[in-house]
Write a protein that holds these residues in place. Structure first.
Motif, short mmCIF file in Angstrom:
data_model
loop_
_atom_site.label_atom_id
_atom_site.label_comp_id
_atom_site.label_asym_id
_atom_site.label_seq_id
_atom_site.Cartn_x
_atom_site.Cartn_y
_atom_site.Cartn_z
N LEU A 129 4.75 -9.27 -7.00
CA LEU A 129 3.66 -10.50 -7.64
C LEU A 129 3.13 -11.61 -6.79
O LEU A 129 2.10 -12.18 -7.14
CB LEU A 129 4.44 -10.86 -8.79
CG LEU A 129 4.80 -9.86 -10.00
CD1 LEU A 129 6.02 -10.49 -10.64
CD2 LEU A 129 3.78 -9.80 -11.07
N GLU A 130 3.91 -11.80 -5.64
CA GLU A 130 3.48 -13.00 -5.11
C GLU A 130 3.13 -12.76 -3.50
O GLU A 130 2.27 -13.40 -3.08
CB GLU A 130 4.91 -14.05 -5.07
CG GLU A 130 5.01 -14.63 -6.46
CD GLU A 130 6.47 -15.42 -6.75
OE1 GLU A 130 6.48 -15.95 -7.67
OE2 GLU A 130 7.27 -15.36 -5.76
N PRO A 162 2.02 -10.30 -2.00
CA PRO A 162 0.61 -9.98 -1.66
C PRO A 162 -0.64 -10.93 -1.70
O PRO A 162 -1.72 -10.55 -1.28
CB PRO A 162 0.36 -8.73 -2.89
CG PRO A 162 1.50 -8.29 -3.38
CD PRO A 162 2.35 -9.56 -3.20
N LEU A 163 -0.22 -12.02 -2.15
CA LEU A 163 -1.24 -13.15 -2.21
C LEU A 163 -1.07 -13.95 -1.22
O LEU A 163 -2.02 -14.78 -0.83
CB LEU A 163 -1.06 -14.05 -3.61
CG LEU A 163 -1.12 -13.09 -4.89
CD1 LEU A 163 -0.81 -13.91 -6.11
CD2 LEU A 163 -2.73 -12.29 -5.16
N TRP A 164 0.04 -13.83 -0.55
CA TRP A 164 0.32 -14.61 0.95
C TRP A 164 0.42 -16.20 0.54
O TRP A 164 -0.41 -16.83 1.16
CB TRP A 164 -0.66 -14.32 1.96
CG TRP A 164 -0.10 -12.88 2.61
CD1 TRP A 164 -0.94 -11.87 2.21
CD2 TRP A 164 1.12 -12.67 3.41
NE1 TRP A 164 -0.05 -10.68 2.86
CE2 TRP A 164 0.96 -11.39 3.40
CE3 TRP A 164 1.96 -13.50 3.81
CZ2 TRP A 164 1.92 -10.63 4.20
CZ3 TRP A 164 2.94 -12.75 4.61
CH2 TRP A 164 2.85 -11.25 4.73
N PRO A 165 1.06 -16.71 -0.56
CA PRO A 165 1.25 -18.17 -0.73
C PRO A 165 2.23 -18.75 0.09
O PRO A 165 3.32 -18.56 0.23
CB PRO A 165 1.61 -18.30 -2.26
CG PRO A 165 2.59 -16.75 -2.56
CD PRO A 165 1.95 -16.06 -1.42
N ASP A 166 1.54 -19.53 1.45
CA ASP A 166 2.36 -19.89 2.42
C ASP A 166 3.48 -21.00 1.99
O ASP A 166 3.21 -21.48 0.74
CB ASP A 166 1.38 -20.40 3.32
CG ASP A 166 0.94 -21.85 3.09
OD1 ASP A 166 1.58 -22.84 3.17
OD2 ASP A 166 -0.03 -21.61 1.92
#
Lengths: 352, 153
Positions: free
Chosen positions: A130-131, A133-137
């Motif tokens: 869920l998270e 794959p979005l690469w929220p640094d």
């Protein structure tokens, strides 16, 4: 139950980039100095445990190479945690409580963040469906927590800046510190945000470094150290991983760990908080019930240096060193890992 | 250092990656399939009556397994519960111009989903604002099937 104490602590200088030494070469002099200072040879160490991360090193079983730092021949009793080295201390402590064969244990941690982009690599700790794959640094994730504090009216961006100023001021007394100084909080607040509301001063430095701690049990500790820092309570707890299922203004796991370690409601001289981002320092002070009289992060905290995977163990060492030197009687060390204070460990250390 | 005939050093590029493949399982599998095929969101009702979106396989209060029968539709619109403005997007981010990360509580859900909000400007962002999803043109059954969220009006 056996008594276990920290009897010695050592660390490398905190550097932005360790150009000429690999992991083993960084760890070796720290371990050698530590043993020499305690009057021990490497054969006197009954158990060794380390903490580091393959994700920072960029290859599997990277910690195996660092064992070269120990001169592990004949074979030694050894273990490793893939993560913050404070958890390696926890493993060693548990073993010492129940295994009389272990009188002296060596715990070390190391990390070289300069080889990678830590704010991106840390995303591999997030939910892989869920998270990640979005690469929220990592800075953005900490900023979501900071915003939650601001929205709740609990603190201000100036409070965050003042935490950085406190750390930097304390770091002036630390010869191994990476950052130090006496900035004006108003000036700090003029800087642009990296991930609003967080600015550069709210974020940890990128550091290469290593540290090591020597544990000893009972009378062996008394023989090795005039004033051992006894582990009176040590506990760790974990919050749910998903940020969207937590109240980010709180850290339930930090509070539970502090209660279990006996850190709440007792007099504490010093506290070293492993708060990678300044808003987390604010949260931890509240969850650990830190009193006004307690000196927080006398070493300079995260601004002193952030040798990731050793940063939390440094907090244990900094508290213990002050107790050993007689500068404090009772202190709290805290370590964390995971996004937005997901996992927390709290330790109460005390002189005899 | 070895040099080739043109006096250049021989370099090998090292790409750091952990290329795991993962199965989504019964609950997240349904969650992603609904998004991919129908552009619909599913949350899961727990024993305490709260609806978690994204859904989970285990009830966090009782530690009992939850089943596909506990799934129910939520969203697609929702509210921002926290946000940050990233002025320089990172490699791999869903939006490659300044955007907001946000925790988004979809209508009917009690927990929040992390995703990007393509709002154009930080001044548009506020906690409590309403957002709607924008789905990717090509959907593969993962979280990237949601291209991003955008302000509702």
């Amino acid at each position: 139950m056996r008594e276990v104490a920290i009897v010695a602590f050592g660390q490398t200088p905190n550097r932005r980039k360790e150009l000429h030494r690999n992991d083993a070469e960084m760890v070796a002099p720290v371990v050698a100095e530590l043993l020499k200072g305690a009057g021990l040879s490497r054969r006197d160490v009954d158990f060794t445990c380390s903490g580091s991360s393959d994700f920072l090193a960029g290859y599997s079983f990277s910690w195996v190479m660092a064992i070269d730092a120990l001169g592990a021949w004949p074979p030694i009793q050894e273990s490793h945690v893939e993560g913050e080295a404070a958890w390696a201390l926890y493993e060693a402590w548990v073993k010492m409580l129940f295994m009389d064969e272990i009188e002296v244990a060596l715990v070390y941690g190391f990390g070289r963040q300069s080889m990678t982009s830590p704010r991106d690599v840390m995303v591999l700790m997030n939910d892989p469906y869920l998270e990640t794959p979005l690469w929220p640094d990592a800075i953005s994730q900490a900023a979501l927590q900071a915003r939650a504090l601001l929205d709740a009216g609990l603190c201000t961006e100036r409070d965050f800046a003042e935490i950085a100023v406190r750390n930097l001021r304390h770091a002036e007394g630390n010869p191994l510190a990476q950052l130090s100084g006496r900035p004006d909080p108003d000036e700090l607040l003029k800087a642009p945000t990296i991930a609003s509301p967080l600015r550069k001063h709210d974020c940890p430095p990128i550091t290469d470094g290593a540290c090591a701690v020597l544990l000893a049990a009972g009378d062996r500790a008394r023989a090795l150290c005039r004033r051992p820092a006894w582990i009176r309570g040590l506990a760790h707890r974990i919050d749910v991983q998903a940020l969207g299922r937590r109240d980010l203004t709180h850290s339930v796991s930090a509070r539970l760990a502090a209660e279990a370690a006996g850190a709440i409601g007792t007099p504490i001289d010093i506290a070293e908080l492993h708060a990678p981002f300044t808003p987390q320092d604010w949260i931890l002070q509240r969850e650990l019930g830190i009193a006004k009289r307690t000196i927080v992060n006398p070493s300079g905290g995260i601004h002193q240096g952030n040798p990731m995977m050793a940063t939390g163990l440094v907090r244990f060492g900094e508290v213990a060193a002050r107790i050993i030197r007689g500068e404090a009687d009772r202190g709290v060390a805290h370590a964390t890992q995971g996004p937005c204070l997901q996992q927390n460990m709290v330790c109460v250390l005390e002189a005899e | 250092m070895q040099l080739n005939d043109h006096g250049e050093s021989l370099c090998g590029q090292h790409v750091l990656q952990y290329p795991y493949r993962r199965a989504t399982g019964p609950i997240l599998g349904r969650f992603f399939t609904e998004i991919r095929d129908n552009g619909r969101f599913l949350g899961i009702k727990t024993s305490s009556g709260s609806v978690l979106c994204p859904p989970v396989e285990v009830d966090p209060d009782t530690l009992e397994d939850l089943s596909v029968d506990d799934l129910q539709e939520v969203g697609p619109a929702g509210c921002v519960t926290s946000w940050t403005w990233l002025s320089e997007p990172r490699p791999g981010n869903p939006v490659q111009r300044p955007f907001a990360w946000a925790l988004i509580k979809l209508d009917g859900a009690d927990s929040a989903l992390l995703h990007a909000v393509d709002a154009g400007s930080e001044s548009v962002m506020r906690t409590g604002m309403r957002v709607i999803p924008r789905f990717a043109d090509e959907r593969n059954g993962g979280i990237r099937d949601i291209a991003c969220f955008v302000p509702e009006d």
